[in-house]
Write an enzyme that holds these catalytic residues in place. Structure first.
Site, mmCIF file in Angstrom:
data_model
loop_
_atom_site.group_PDB
_atom_site.id
_atom_site.type_symbol
_atom_site.label_atom_id
_atom_site.label_comp_id
_atom_site.label_asym_id
_atom_site.label_seq_id
_atom_site.Cartn_x
_atom_site.Cartn_y
_atom_site.Cartn_z
ATOM 1 N N TYR A 54 0.817 -1.210 0.000
ATOM 2 C CA TYR A 54 0.000 0.000 0.000
ATOM 3 C C TYR A 54 0.852 1.262 0.000
ATOM 4 O O TYR A 54 0.372 2.327 -0.399
ATOM 5 C CB TYR A 54 -1.013 -0.029 1.149
ATOM 6 C CG TYR A 54 -2.247 -0.788 0.741
ATOM 7 C CD1 TYR A 54 -3.226 -0.190 -0.037
ATOM 8 C CD2 TYR A 54 -2.399 -2.130 1.067
ATOM 9 C CE1 TYR A 54 -4.338 -0.894 -0.465
ATOM 10 C CE2 TYR A 54 -3.510 -2.850 0.641
ATOM 11 C CZ TYR A 54 -4.480 -2.219 -0.124
ATOM 12 O OH TYR A 54 -5.579 -2.924 -0.564
ATOM 13 N N HIS A 102 -5.927 -3.090 6.638
ATOM 14 C CA HIS A 102 -5.203 -3.977 5.722
ATOM 15 C C HIS A 102 -4.111 -4.764 6.436
ATOM 16 O O HIS A 102 -3.405 -5.552 5.799
ATOM 17 C CB HIS A 102 -4.590 -3.170 4.575
ATOM 18 C CG HIS A 102 -5.591 -2.711 3.567
ATOM 19 N ND1 HIS A 102 -6.379 -3.583 2.849
ATOM 20 C CD2 HIS A 102 -5.956 -1.463 3.160
ATOM 21 C CE1 HIS A 102 -7.175 -2.897 2.042
ATOM 22 N NE2 HIS A 102 -6.938 -1.619 2.213
#
Length: 742
Positions: free
Chosen positions: A264, A418
């Site tokens: 990410y 996440h």
């Protein structure tokens, strides 16, 4: 003859024009109108330089030719602006993605070639969006709290706007006032207002919000709307609690590590750097690239360091095949090189085989043509986590260069939604391959047949669970009971990190992942002349306030060669290991009886052997398992693991060594070095410290002493078979040669 960009032609013609007196008096107003529509994300002068010089540099010329060929195919196919209907991977979803790519390419190529056909194509597409967008409500397949309008999740609407506004900026001064007004009032302004009006997406500290504020901020600059820019920078309420500046302050550590992990970090890097570039060009007084000691530029270097063999370390929710050639990092390398002049980044650009058609891309192309590229130095480092660098970290140990040995110890924060439940997890790479592995995410990105490309149910039931990682599991429960918000409140404590030529070591402690349990992991990458390759030594010390079941998985990549322990096998049936928390996805293939003596497991991967010797302070079972159970839709990969299990203990210490060795060549039909050069691993406990000793076939001994208290500088001593090991401080390498009694 290649056409000059329109703005170049106008600039050259203006001084020669013979204008009547009345026109001369109107010149300031015309100049003001021109300034109001001129490009601001890339300046007219920068476009002119790229148009006049770009084709002289092979990398830039090749990228321009590739972009032209791609866009001409799109133009030949005609404009398609469908009513949104599909999830990710569906036809309408993919078409709108192609459209924003086409808009960006058309604007770029118009500036580089002067060909009005690109303007007409982009204008006509945007006018179709001007008809469509006002009719749209929430997407029919809307996902999450805030569905998008063009896409099923609002994140994709933000990505569309980031790309489309760049293309529009490049053609804006070539449009009629009527077309500009239609496009801006019916597409770009309402899109930006929609994003700002959703605080659950916009006013957040998260990569989704980064894309949103970058989209609205860049739109604000293009539309000359400073109010929109301020909201993008400071949050929708302009109170500095959210917005772009706050995200820079909170999402990155001082070292440039991004809380959600490399995957990410890669995704968020594009909006961070593209918007920062726009800020620098329009408001240089903000000194955005100097904020927090240049953390955005550090983040580019950190992202490259967080890779092996061109692929990112797949910690947390990560797709395994994402790496340094992703378009986000292509942008990052260009912008970082232009700001720093770091020639190491050029070697990364060479691996990417691409660059941006931007001023930064031109600088990369010029430097590559001048042969300025230097090798990128992958080196051991501790990347601190948290805004102040005090919330754990990612330890990276490396030896023997880019394709040599790399050990990653994940001592980081949770990583928000996440994040995976894998405190003190580890990965190991060697010979260009992942050897000790992380599953990453259970997701087939944009594959419509796999639930529309979203994160699958197995991402929650398997990939995030602790047993899917190489770290401690207590009573078959995941860390923080699988609650990421609880996980956000607790981070590991880094005890020490040191990287020398022959000894690299990292250590961290985790408390509160389980009530009443603390565990400390110390790992070292050790080089020795009697070993062909560096080995990994692993020491995991567990202390609990009550008896429990302790499981320690090792997920590995390769084909088992030998099992150095007797085990019961299950040829006629394949039991499932458990019922929940990931255990329901593991088949049990073999199980040993409990024992305390060290055992071994050897496997073969890509022509190299790996021998794993492991033991524990209390009797342990060795279980061989494989993922893929209870998976009726075949969403999981089938991957092997070794699981050590200790039952009914409050405290236990696991210790092991992983040794790469030898070579197998099936083509030439030879095997070298198939036998391990380590004969034994011995763990000895002292009063306040431990020693792990590796006894080699050569007679030499590799020893590592580790103190319980990492802060102490006092002396420690541990006696092993009559030999006293003494050292001061948290740890020490204490090798002995053959016959050495000292």
């Amino acid at each position: 003859m290649r056409l000059q960009p329109l703005f170049v032609s106008l600039a050259l013609a203006a001084p020669c024009a013979l204008l009547p007196t009345a026109s001369l008096s109107a010149a300031p107003a015309a100049a003001a109108r021109q300034a109001d529509t001129a490009p601001v994300l890339v300046t007219a002068a920068q476009w002119q330089q790229m148009a006049s010089e770009g084709r002289r540099y092979p990398w830039f010329a090749k990228e321009q030719a590739r972009t032209e060929a791609t866009l001409k195919k799109m133009m030949k196919a005609g404009i398609d602006v469908p009513v949104p209907r599909d999830k990710g991977g569906g036809r309408t979803h993919e078409q709108h993605k192609r459209n924003y790519q086409a808009l960006l390419a058309a604007g770029t190529l118009y500036r580089l070639t002067g060909d009005r056909a690109y303007v007409d194509y982009a204008r006509d597409m945007l006018l179709q969006y001007a008809q469509l967008y006002p009719t749209l409500g929430p997407h029919p397949e809307g996902r999450g709290q805030i569905p998008g309008r063009v896409f099923w999740q609002v994140l994709n609407d933000s990505v569309w706007l980031v790309n489309a506004i760049q293309g529009y900026d490049a053609i804006r001064d070539a449009l009629s006032a009527e077309d500009r007004n239609t496009i801006e009032s019916k597409v770009f302004r309402p899109m930006a207002e929609f994003l700002v009006s959703e605080p659950k997406n916009y006013d957040q500290i998260h990569n989704h919000a980064t894309w949103a504020v970058a989209a609205t901020g860049m739109t604000g600059y293009v539309l000359r709307d400073q109010e929109l820019v301020e909201k993008s920078l400071r949050g929708s309420q302009k109170d500095d609690k959210f917005g772009f500046l706050r995200q820079i302050d909170l999402l990155f550590s001082p070292d440039g590590y991004y809380e959600e992990g490399p995957y990410y970090q890669r995704y968020a890097l594009a909006p961070f750097l593209l918007f920062a570039n726009a800020i620098e060009r329009n408001e240089p007084q903000r000194k955005i690239f100097a904020r927090r000691d240049g953390v955005l530029l550090k983040a580019v270097d950190v992202l490259v360091q967080s890779s092996y063999g061109g692929l990112f370390f797949p910690i947390n929710d990560a797709i395994l095949d994402k790496g340094i050639d992703t378009e986000e990092l292509v942008a990052g390398i260009g912008i970082a090189y232009a700001r720093t002049g770091d020639d190491r980044l050029l070697s990364v650009a060479e691996q990417q085989k691409r660059l941006l058609l931007s001023p930064e891309g031109l600088q990369v192309a010029q430097a590559l043509a001048a042969n300025k590229a230097k090798p990128f130095d992958y080196h051991p480092m501790l990347l601190r986590d948290g805004p102040d660098g005090d919330r754990g970290g990612l330890a990276i140990l490396r030896m023997n260069g880019e394709r040599g040995q790399a050990l990653v110890q994940k001592d980081t924060m949770q990583g928000m939604g996440h994040g995976h439940f894998d405190k003190l997890n580890w990965l190991f790479y060697d010979n260009g391959n992942p050897v000790v592995t992380d599953y990453g995410a259970a997701r087939f990105l944009n594959v419509e047949a796999k639930r529309g490309g979203i994160y699958l149910a197995e991402n929650r039931s398997w990939a995030k669970q602790t047993v899917a990682h190489n770290t401690l599991v207590v009573d078959e429960q995941s860390h923080f009971n699988g609650n990421w918000k609880r996980g956000e409140a607790h981070a590991p404590q880094v005890r020490f990190f040191q990287a020398d030529a022959d000894t690299q070591i990292a250590s961290a402690t985790m408390r509160d992942a389980y009530p009443g349990v603390a565990f400390t992991r110390t790992q070292a990458l050790l080089r020795h002349p009697d070993l062909g390759l560096p080995v990994v030594l692993d020491l995991l010390q567990v202390h609990g306030d009550k008896a429990a079941r302790y499981d320690l998985p090792l997920h590995f990549n390769g084909h088992i060669v030998t099992t150095g322990f007797e085990a019961e096998h299950f040829p006629s049936q394949r039991p499932v290991l458990g019922k929940d928390n990931g255990y329901q996805h593991l088949w049990l293939d073999a199980r040993s009886k409990p024992g305390s003596e060290p055992r071994s497991l050897a496997w073969l991967l890509d022509g190299r052997f790996y021998t794993y010797r492991f033991g524990s302070s209390a009797p342990a079972q060795a279980l061989l398992v494989e993922s893929g159970a209870n998976d009726p839709e075949f969403n999981l990969r089938r991957e092997p693991a070794l699981l050590q299990r200790v039952d009914g203990q409050k405290d236990v210490t696991f210790f092991s060594v992983l040794e790469p060795h030898g070579e197998y060549n099936g083509t030439a039909e030879y095997v070298h070095g198939a036998d391990s050069r380590i004969r034994e691993i011995v763990r000895t406990r002292g009063s306040d410290a431990e020693v792990i000793e590796l006894r080699l076939a050569s007679g030499a001994r590799i020893a590592l002493g580790v103190a319980d208290n990492s802060a102490t500088t006092s002396e420690h001593s541990v006696t092993v078979d009559g030999h006293v090991y003494r050292w001061n401080g948290s740890h020490a390498r204490l090798d002995r040669s053959k016959g050495d009694g000292k």
